[in-house]
Every structure is written in C-alpha cells, then in structure tokens.
Design a protein around this motif. Structure first.
Motif, mmCIF file in Angstrom:
data_model
loop_
_atom_site.group_PDB
_atom_site.id
_atom_site.type_symbol
_atom_site.label_atom_id
_atom_site.label_comp_id
_atom_site.label_asym_id
_atom_site.label_seq_id
_atom_site.Cartn_x
_atom_site.Cartn_y
_atom_site.Cartn_z
ATOM 1 N N VAL A 262 53.355 24.146 -15.203
ATOM 2 C CA VAL A 262 52.351 25.213 -15.083
ATOM 3 C C VAL A 262 51.771 25.474 -16.469
ATOM 4 O O VAL A 262 52.510 25.783 -17.413
ATOM 5 N N ARG A 263 50.456 25.322 -16.602
ATOM 6 C CA ARG A 263 49.788 25.605 -17.858
ATOM 7 C C ARG A 263 49.709 27.107 -18.095
ATOM 8 O O ARG A 263 49.967 27.918 -17.200
ATOM 9 N N ALA A 264 49.353 27.458 -19.326
ATOM 10 C CA ALA A 264 49.230 28.873 -19.665
ATOM 11 C C ALA A 264 48.181 29.575 -18.813
ATOM 12 O O ALA A 264 48.295 30.771 -18.526
ATOM 13 N N ASP A 265 47.140 28.825 -18.349
ATOM 14 C CA ASP A 265 46.105 29.425 -17.517
ATOM 15 C C ASP A 265 46.452 29.379 -16.028
ATOM 16 O O ASP A 265 45.615 29.717 -15.187
ATOM 17 N N GLY A 266 47.669 28.937 -15.696
ATOM 18 C CA GLY A 266 48.103 28.917 -14.301
ATOM 19 C C GLY A 266 47.852 27.615 -13.572
ATOM 20 O O GLY A 266 48.296 27.441 -12.429
ATOM 21 N N GLU A 267 47.149 26.648 -14.192
ATOM 22 C CA GLU A 267 46.877 25.384 -13.530
ATOM 23 C C GLU A 267 48.173 24.580 -13.380
ATOM 24 O O GLU A 267 48.976 24.484 -14.307
#
Length: 547
Positions: A262-267
């Motif tokens: 999970v990326r910091a932007d939620g992706e």
C-alpha cells in the motif's frame, strides 16, 4: 635442472618481489642499519642488499660502496654476482674470486675490482629468493664461520623486513580496494532500480531510495518501527509476518514470494520479494530485494480479461449463429431436393452457391467453437484404443473426390495393419481431414502421398504434397490463428492451429518440413500407449487441458 633464467623470470617470484614495493624505492634506515652491521661484523669494506628481478639487480641498501659503484642503484644481470645466489637459492661464499673457475672473468671482478664475496639469499614467505644480502672485499678474504653465521642472521632480518613491507603493501592495497569497493557498492545499491532492504529487530534497518520511492515515503519514514505494517496490505500482513519470523528463526533461510503493498496515497501495488537470512552485528537479520510488478500484474489481468471476453464472444457467436446457418442449409437442401418444385438450371446454381457459402460459414463457426474450448481448456476428449491405419483409409476415401476436383491423385502407403494408439477417434479424424484437405488445396494438382507407419514410440502419419511450398519466414505463421498464406484459397485460417492444439491435447505433435518449390510434408505423431491418468471410452469422458 631448471634453467637459471627461468628461475629469475619466474612469475611467482617476480610477483612476490613487486608486492614488497621495494624495487626503485629510495634508501631506508631499516635496511641501511643492517648493511652497516654486516660490514662491521664481517670486517668487510662493503655490504649491500641486492634485489634481483628478471633483467637487473637493484641495490636497496649499500654501505661502503667502492668507487666504481659509488652512486649506482642498479646494474644489468651481466654485472650481478648476487643473481647466482637467487638462481640457486643457496649461499655463495668465495674467498678469492680471481681463483674461482667461473667468476674469475666476471665483470665485477675485472672491472669493479672485487676479490672476495659472501652472500645469503633473502627469501619471501613462499620460499622464493628475492635477492642477496652480501658483503664483498677488494682483497681475498677468508670468511670465518662466526662471520658467516652473523651474515646469515642479518640476511634473515632483511627477509623479515621485506616480508613486512609486502604485508604492509598488501594491507594498504586491500584497505584501498575496500574503500573503493565500498563506495562502488554503495553507489550500486543507492542507484539500483530494485528495492533493497535490511530488516532486523522488528523494523527496517536500511532501505535504499528505490524502496522508499515505490511506497511514496521518505527513507526516514521507512525506518520507523511501524513502517512494515503501513506498507504491507492488511490481507497479506499475516503471511508476510510469518515469512519474516520463519526466516529469522532459520526455518527457511531464503524465500521468494509476491505480496500486495500500500502506497502512502492508498494505491495498492504488487511486489516480487526475495529475502535471505544473515547476521548483522551478530544478530539475525533479513537482506532482501523487491521489484514492483504492479504494471505486469495489471497487464496480465487485462490480458486474461480480454481472453475471457474473446472466448465468450466466440462461444456466443458460435451458438447464436449455428441455428440460423443450419436452418439456411436445411432449406437449401430442400430446394436442391426439389421439395418445393423443380429448379431451373440458373436457380439450382444460385442455391448451390448459397449452400457452399452456408457450409463455409458453418465450418468457421465450428472452428471458432473448437478454438474457444481449446483456449479455455474445456474441450472433451474420449480416449480409446483405435486403429489409425483404418481411420486413415476412411479419410483417404472420403477426400478422394475432392482431390479429383483439384486434379490431384491420392497415394496411400500403409506400413502395416493394425497401427493402434490410444486416442479420440473424432479428434484424430478432424486432424487428418485438415492435413489432407490442406494438401489438396495447396498441392497444385500434383499427386499427394499419405504414409502411415510406426514412429517415435507410437504411430506417425505423413501427408506430402508437391505444391509451391512454404518460405522459412512463413513457416512459424502457419500455426497462428486466422493466417492464410494462399491467395484466394477457401478456409478460415484456423485449421492448422486447431489441428496442432488437438494433437498436443492427445499427447502427440505435428511437425512440418517445407521449402519454396519443394512442396510440404506434415508429420502427425500420436503416442502408442494410453497414459495411466487417462480413461477408455467405456468410462466417462475426461476433459484435458491443452498445454
């Protein structure tokens, strides 16, 4: 015996000498002290440490040099008595050089005025002689036993000092290489397109810039204790945590698996991770690399979706079109059978054309349906023992009229009867029909030969035509869907691809040999035994998946 020149040029000896860093170096007190002691101990006017390489001797230290050698740091080997010590690896003691049978005419005697010589080899740790620690006199000199013992000890001290220089030089070189390689290694790691990490004590001890970039965090954020839980997808976290535990405990030293992150932007992203257990500062740690495969996963899913949509279309089109086409063909048959009254010649010709087009369309629909089932792995086969020779004869007879229409004759050669295999009668017949009809269509009206024989542990059927042949660049394309090489020839371009997949489904293969102007031979091979995991036709049909 070993040639003296070979000893002097011995690569291992020369390497050991070079490793000391002493050749061509300036005078040093450590060696000068030894030559002074040697001159006093042996009551000799001159003492020196001579290092000998493949073409010269180099005076590392000289005490009391005679006028002829004053200021000289090296001489060629032709002017070196010390080279004889290196060649033999043993001491050389000569009280009177002028009386020596070999050295009396030596340049150092005739030109430099030497009369007495005593030298001991200076050896490296590996036993290779690097040079000679020696004394000499301009008058005959009877060297006493005590004097020679002192000279041997001083030569040993000189050898120890040379070895220390070699070790210091090697250590310095190693340290330099480590510094250079450390910088090089760090540069590689820091600039790598792979995510590289070290995990220890419940958190990341190190991550490279690519690791932080993939997840959209700074490196400092990735080194926090909660970083792992933030970057691993909740549904995969338990599995990842168990893999980490098992590796740190030594249950599985190396593991490779995929996980969702999970990326910091939620992706959500996908990673391929390869980690290995190691020790860092004496404690278990994981060193690993990861690669972002998100684009590859998405492309694969899109491809699978497209394939599924294609298969659904094939299936839908096949089922939806089969009924109206069959109806058209039925009415054409009724008309051609004069069920609705006699047809004029012109009408009959039009209906026959309509029937031919409808039959071609039905062939296409059937091919699409088979292709869809093969792609989805849902094509059923019913395996049973059958006589391929009899089946070949049946297809041969069925297509004889078609061959005559194209101006070709069919020739059949059977090696023996029966030729039994375990296979699906309907699918083998479909393959044979395809190969033989292709040979008729592209054979150019020439004879076509069919051979059926034992081969490759089973049965082989060869269909050979004398047509125009296939160019090398086109050979791979004949197995592609919807490819037709002949201009104006009827067909769907699916016959050969389907035939090859059916052959593989049955455990066999189809090969082709062709060249422009030489015709083509298609060889269809079937295994001769029934696989243990396949059932006979008496059992329920089995669904096999094409490879």
């Amino acid at each position: 015996m070993t040639d003296a020149a070979d000893v002097l040029r011995d690569p291992a000896r020369l390497a050991a000498l070079a490793d000391t860093g002493l050749p061509d170096s300036p005078p040093e007190e450590a060696f000068d002290r030894l030559t002074r002691l040697a001159a006093r101990a042996l009551n000799a006017p001159t003492a020196c440490l001579s290092l000998v390489d493949g073409h010269r001797q180099f005076f590392k230290s000289v005490h009391g040099a005679p006028a002829s050698l004053h200021g000289v740091r090296e001489t060629p080997l032709s002017h070196s008595i010390c080279a004889r010590v290196v060649e033999s690896g043993q001491a050389l003691v000569v009280p009177d050089l002028a009386a020596h049978p070999e050295l009396s005419t030596h340049p150092m005697v005739t030109e430099a005025g030497l009369r007495a010589y005593a030298g001991y080899p200076v050896t490296a740790a590996g036993g290779k002689a690097l040079g000679s620690f020696c004394v000499f006199d301009t008058r005959p000199h009877e060297w006493g036993a005590g004097e020679l013992s002192a000279l041997a000890d001083l030569a040993a001290l000189a050898a120890d000092e040379c070895e220390r220089r070699r070790c210091d030089s090697e250590l310095s070189r190693t340290e330099r290489l480590l510094r250079e390689s450390g910088g090089w290694f760090r540069s590689v790691v820091e600039q790598s397109i792979m995510a590289i990490y070290c995990y220890q004590d419940g958190h990341f001890r190190y991550v490279n810039p690519r690791f932080a970039e993939i997840f959209g965090y700074s490196i400092d954020e990735m080194l926090r204790p909660d970083a792992l839980q933030r970057v691993v997808h909740p549904d995969d976290f338990a599995r990842v945590a168990e893999n980490i535990r098992a590796r740190l405990d030594g249950e599985i030293p190396t593991v490779r698996y995929t996980l969702r992150g999970v990326r910091a932007d939620g992706e959500v992203l996908h990673l391929d991770v390869h980690g290995t257990r190691t020790l860092v500062e004496g404690r278990p740690a994981l060193i690993g690399v990861g690669y972002d495969i998100t684009d590859r996963v998405r492309a694969e899913r899109e491809r699978e979706g497209a394939m599924a949509a294609r298969d659904r279309f094939y299936a839908m089109a096949s089922h939806e079109l089969r009924t109206p086409v069959s109806t058209v063909m039925l009415y054409n048959d009724l008309l051609l059978g004069d069920m609705c009254g006699p047809l004029s010649a012109q009408q009959r010709e039009a209906v026959e054309r309509s029937q031919g087009s409808a039959r071609h369309l039905l062939d296409l629909i059937n091919d699409l349906l088979d292709l869809s089932k093969l792609a989805a792995g849902r094509l059923d086969v019913r395996l049973e023992p059958l006589d391929v020779a009899a089946l070949v004869e049946e297809v041969f007879a069925e297509l004889t009229p078609m061959a005559a229409e194209h101006g070709s004759t069919l020739e059949l050669a059977l090696a023996s009867r029966p030729l039994e295999v375990a296979g699906d009668r309907r699918r083998i017949r479909q393959i044979l029909l395809n190969l033989l009809s292709n040979a008729i269509k592209f054979g150019g009206g020439h004879p076509i030969r069919v051979r059926c024989m034992p081969g490759q542990g089973g049965v082989a059927v060869e269909v050979s035509d004398q047509g125009s042949g296939i160019s090398p660049e086109d050979l791979p394309r004949i197995w592609d869907d919807f490819v037709q090489l002949g201009e104006g020839q009827p067909g769907t371009g699916l016959g050969l691809p389907i035939a090859r997949r059916l052959a593989e489904l049955l455990g066999g293969a189809i090969e082709v040999m062709s060249a422009p102007g030489a015709g083509s031979t298609f060889r269809f091979v079937l295994p001769g035994t029934l696989p243990d995991d396949m059932l006979f036709a008496a059992e329920p049909a089995v669904s096999a998946v094409s490879s």
